[in-house]
Design an enzyme around this catalytic site. Structure first.
Site, PDB file in Angstrom:
ATOM      1  N   LYS A   1       0.850  -1.194   0.000  1.00 51.41           N
ATOM      2  CA  LYS A   1       0.000   0.000   0.000  1.00 51.41           C
ATOM      3  C   LYS A   1       0.883   1.240   0.000  1.00 51.41           C
ATOM      4  O   LYS A   1       1.808   1.350   0.801  1.00 51.41           O
ATOM      5  CB  LYS A   1      -0.912  -0.011   1.227  1.00 51.41           C
ATOM      6  CG  LYS A   1      -1.812   1.208   1.358  1.00 51.41           C
ATOM      7  CD  LYS A   1      -2.668   1.123   2.619  1.00 51.41           C
ATOM      8  CE  LYS A   1      -3.434   2.410   2.858  1.00 51.41           C
ATOM      9  NZ  LYS A   1      -4.220   2.376   4.115  1.00 51.41           N
TER      10      LYS A   1
ATOM     11  N   ASP B   1      -2.977  10.270   3.917  1.00 50.79           N
ATOM     12  CA  ASP B   1      -4.406   9.969   3.990  1.00 50.79           C
ATOM     13  C   ASP B   1      -5.077  11.087   4.774  1.00 50.79           C
ATOM     14  O   ASP B   1      -4.995  11.141   5.996  1.00 50.79           O
ATOM     15  CB  ASP B   1      -4.621   8.608   4.668  1.00 50.79           C
ATOM     16  CG  ASP B   1      -6.098   8.245   4.776  1.00 50.79           C
ATOM     17  OD1 ASP B   1      -6.933   8.941   4.157  1.00 50.79           O
ATOM     18  OD2 ASP B   1      -6.414   7.266   5.476  1.00 50.79           O
TER      19      ASP B   1
ATOM     20  N   LYS C   1     -12.510   9.446   9.764  1.00 54.87           N
ATOM     21  CA  LYS C   1     -12.238   8.862  11.075  1.00 54.87           C
ATOM     22  C   LYS C   1     -12.020   9.983  12.078  1.00 54.87           C
ATOM     23  O   LYS C   1     -11.364  10.974  11.778  1.00 54.87           O
ATOM     24  CB  LYS C   1     -10.969   7.998  11.041  1.00 54.87           C
ATOM     25  CG  LYS C   1     -11.130   6.676  10.353  1.00 54.87           C
ATOM     26  CD  LYS C   1      -9.990   5.744  10.724  1.00 54.87           C
ATOM     27  CE  LYS C   1      -8.658   6.192  10.177  1.00 54.87           C
ATOM     28  NZ  LYS C   1      -8.489   5.919   8.757  1.00 54.87           N
TER      29      LYS C   1
ATOM     30  N   ASP D   1       1.012   5.887   6.033  1.00 53.27           N
ATOM     31  CA  ASP D   1       0.100   5.011   5.301  1.00 53.27           C
ATOM     32  C   ASP D   1       0.753   4.389   4.070  1.00 53.27           C
ATOM     33  O   ASP D   1       0.106   3.633   3.349  1.00 53.27           O
ATOM     34  CB  ASP D   1      -1.164   5.784   4.900  1.00 53.27           C
ATOM     35  CG  ASP D   1      -2.431   4.997   5.184  1.00 53.27           C
ATOM     36  OD1 ASP D   1      -2.341   3.964   5.861  1.00 53.27           O
ATOM     37  OD2 ASP D   1      -3.506   5.411   4.723  1.00 53.27           O
TER      38      ASP D   1
ATOM     39  N   ASP E   1     -12.959   6.485   3.432  1.00 52.09           N
ATOM     40  CA  ASP E   1     -11.724   6.312   4.195  1.00 52.09           C
ATOM     41  C   ASP E   1     -11.199   4.884   4.122  1.00 52.09           C
ATOM     42  O   ASP E   1     -10.114   4.601   4.615  1.00 52.09           O
ATOM     43  CB  ASP E   1     -11.934   6.714   5.657  1.00 52.09           C
ATOM     44  CG  ASP E   1     -10.627   6.760   6.429  1.00 52.09           C
ATOM     45  OD1 ASP E   1      -9.666   7.363   5.908  1.00 52.09           O
ATOM     46  OD2 ASP E   1     -10.550   6.176   7.512  1.00 52.09           O
TER      47      ASP E   1
ATOM     48  N   GLU F   1      -9.814   3.467   1.695  1.00 51.17           N
ATOM     49  CA  GLU F   1      -9.247   3.702   0.366  1.00 51.17           C
ATOM     50  C   GLU F   1      -8.092   2.778   0.026  1.00 51.17           C
ATOM     51  O   GLU F   1      -7.847   2.477  -1.140  1.00 51.17           O
ATOM     52  CB  GLU F   1      -8.789   5.166   0.255  1.00 51.17           C
ATOM     53  CG  GLU F   1      -7.398   5.475   0.801  1.00 51.17           C
ATOM     54  CD  GLU F   1      -7.234   5.225   2.289  1.00 51.17           C
ATOM     55  OE1 GLU F   1      -6.096   4.953   2.711  1.00 51.17           O
ATOM     56  OE2 GLU F   1      -8.225   5.302   3.032  1.00 51.17           O
TER      57      GLU F   1
ATOM     58  N   ARG G   1      -7.596  -0.383   0.372  1.00 45.69           N
ATOM     59  CA  ARG G   1      -7.990  -1.626  -0.310  1.00 45.69           C
ATOM     60  C   ARG G   1      -8.383  -1.376  -1.761  1.00 45.69           C
ATOM     61  O   ARG G   1      -8.244  -2.262  -2.602  1.00 45.69           O
ATOM     62  CB  ARG G   1      -9.135  -2.289   0.464  1.00 45.69           C
ATOM     63  CG  ARG G   1     -10.410  -1.506   0.530  1.00 45.69           C
ATOM     64  CD  ARG G   1     -11.365  -2.007   1.604  1.00 45.69           C
ATOM     65  NE  ARG G   1     -10.847  -1.737   2.938  1.00 45.69           N
ATOM     66  CZ  ARG G   1     -11.446  -2.134   4.061  1.00 45.69           C
ATOM     67  NH1 ARG G   1     -12.564  -2.844   3.998  1.00 45.69           N
ATOM     68  NH2 ARG G   1     -10.942  -1.834   5.236  1.00 45.69           N
TER      69      ARG G   1
END
Length: 542
Positions: free
Chosen positions: A294, A299, A323, A336, A396, A398, A400
């Site tokens: 990833k 983020d 979140k 992230d 959020d 995102e 995946r």
């Protein structure tokens, strides 16, 4: 540029010699609890098992016994006592001695040995030592026939020294030099195999530092374009075995990566799909592997509210799922991209190690998840490159979505096995805590391989069930699937989502590393995943 700096340049050597004969700045002696006498009447605090240490203590007039008694040093793990020796003609050729406690026995696990190395690094750094030796007070049981034990312990201690010396000071106006240049290991054995093992440890620990510095880099410095540039630099540095392919937004659109591009749509920084390929010297390939990471360099979908009584909850603000949490951590959303940092660190190490018989593809769909008028909205339907449609019920979730197209791309390369790594869910961190990654896989064979890899690396993983019945909550009334389900079992449903984008014939594992990617106590990245990935590739090498 993130201004990634070179790791500490240390030369390691294994030597067969009496520890009293060594010459240099600081002699670190690893002492077990059984090396320290419990008798109060003895002139020396060290037992016959630690004969070399007792001899040194005698030659120093009992200084070691005196200092260890004053500090109540008993050889317990985590204990240490250091002293500066008097300078006079005819005394020993080292300036300082440090006794490092290792517990009941010499540690056999990679994590414990690495921790010992970090302790030695801290002592050497404090003393501004240029040279150091790591010696055993007594030969551990089983080491006479157990060559692998000695090799692995030496390598882990060496890794700990390198990692312990590293400080990321790129963004500070003052700088600190690493003085330590030479480390000798005494009592671990010697020979060509030991030399190769120490070199391996140096390669991997340097790659871990590279990954740490990528994750530590702020998002205004490490954009998707810069991450792609760093990956390309790795390929250029080891061009005999590595090549780089960077796909721009237009090419990704041609490949119908609608899931990935939906995430990237809100950012002013364009996406970069990164693909490094390792091919072994000689070209003989028996297995093809892919590692997918990833690569969200930031983020933005994280709003921190102080004094909130809940830990994590999703709310809808201005049409977006955001979140909210009781701890101010939005600045840490730079981490992230920890999954991509792990795979590029592994690529760097493998470019130096050059294992035979295995081809490895390193893939990251790098982008930012931001808020703007061009971004995806809750309720949007996006189409991944395998034709499957996804209803975005949570903007959020995102990571995946980017991994979906990356996994499809990896499968089209004809690989046999895939591991994807992602800081994917807070649910996994809640379940397993800050130091253990969750793994989900339908393949028991792949699980055994990775278990052998993380046992060798000392990193911590735990297998979670890939419970198929949970897929019911991921079904959409208007598309093939939703991108999230219930918070209950959220790490598992995330794995089930990713499974939809992997060919059945390919052995696949998902690693959720949301917890261990970051050390909150030290406020820095950990470089998690690099050493396990390298070990896994070597397991698959001929």
């Amino acid at each position: 540029m993130p201004n990634v700096v070179d790791p500490p340049q240390i030369s390691f050597a294994a030597k067969d010699m009496d520890l009293t004969e060594w010459e240099g700045d600081i002699l670190a002696v690893l002492v077990t609890e059984t090396d320290v006498s419990k008798a109060t009447s003895s002139s020396s605090r060290f037992t016959n098992a630690a004969a070399a240490l007792a001899k040194l203590d005698g030659e120093l007039g009992g200084l070691l016994s005196e200092a260890s008694a004053e500090e109540e040093f008993a050889g317990r793990a985590g204990q240490s006592v250091a002293l500066r020796l008097p300078t006079a003609p005819g005394l020993h050729g080292f300036k300082r001695v440090c006794l490092v406690g290792v517990g009941n026995n010499m540690p056999s696990s990679a994590a414990a040995c690495r921790s010992t190395g970090e302790t030695i690094a801290a002592v050497a750094k404090s003393a501004q030592a240029r040279s150091a030796a790591v010696a055993l007070a007594s030969p551990p049981p089983g080491w006479v026939q157990g060559e692998d034990l000695r090799l692995n312990a030496a390598a882990a201690v060496a890794s700990g020294v390198v990692l312990g010396l590293h400080e990321d000071r790129r963004y500070k106006s003052d700088s600190k030099k690493v003085h330590l240049k030479q480390v000798d290991l005494i009592g671990f054995g010697s020979g060509q195999e030991m030399g190769r093992k120490l070199q391996y440890a140096n390669h991997v620990s340097s790659a871990v530092i590279f990954a740490k510095e990528l994750v530590n880099s702020p998002a205004n410095v490490l954009t998707p374009a810069v991450l792609a540039e760093e990956a390309s630099n790795i390929a250029s540095s080891y061009s005999d075995v590595l090549t780089a392919t960077i796909l721009d937004e237009e090419k990704c659109r041609e490949l119908k990566m609608g899931s990935y591009l939906a995430v990237a749509a809100a950012s002013a920084n364009p996406p970069h799909f990164i693909h490094l390929c390792y091919k072994p010297p000689g070209g003989n390939v028996k297995r093809k592997l892919a590692i997918v990471g990833k690569g969200l360099t930031f983020d933005r979908f994280y709003l921190s509210l102080d004094n909130l009584l809940i830990v994590t909850k999703f709310v809808c603000i201005g049409g977006y799922n955001i979140k909210i949490g009781a701890v101010t951590t939005i600045e840490l959303m730079k981490k992230d991209m920890g999954g991509s940092a792990a795979l590029f660190g592994a690529a760097k190490a493998l470019g130096q190690i050059k294992p035979p018989g295995v081809e490895v593809h390193f893939i990251s769909a790098a982008c930012e998840n931001m808020i703007s008028g061009t971004g995806m909205r809750p309720g949007d339907i996006v189409t991944a490159s395998n034709g499957k449609t996804i209803e975005v019920d949570n903007t959020d979730a995102e990571g995946r979505l980017t991994l979906a197209d990356a996994l499809v791309y990896a499968c089209k390369l004809g690989v046999d096995k895939i591991i994807d790594l992602a800081t994917l869910t807070g649910y996994c961190r809640i379940a397993l805590g800050p130091s253990i990654a969750g793994i989900l896989t339908p393949s028991d064979e792949l699980d055994k391989e990775v278990a052998a890899a993380y046992e060798a690396s000392g990193e911590k993983f735990w297998r979670l069930p890939l419970e198929e019945s949970y897929w019911e909550q991921m079904k959409s009334s208007v598309a093939d699937m939703l991108n999230t389900g219930s918070p209950l079992g959220g790490a598992i449903t995330a794995g089930l989502f990713l499974k939809q984008f992997v060919d059945e014939k390919v052995k696949w594992m998902h690693v959720d590393m949301a917890g261990p990617v970051w050390n909150y106590k030290k406020q820095e990245a950990t470089g998690f995943g690099v050493s396990t990935l390298v070990e896994w590739v070597l397991i698959n090498s001929s």
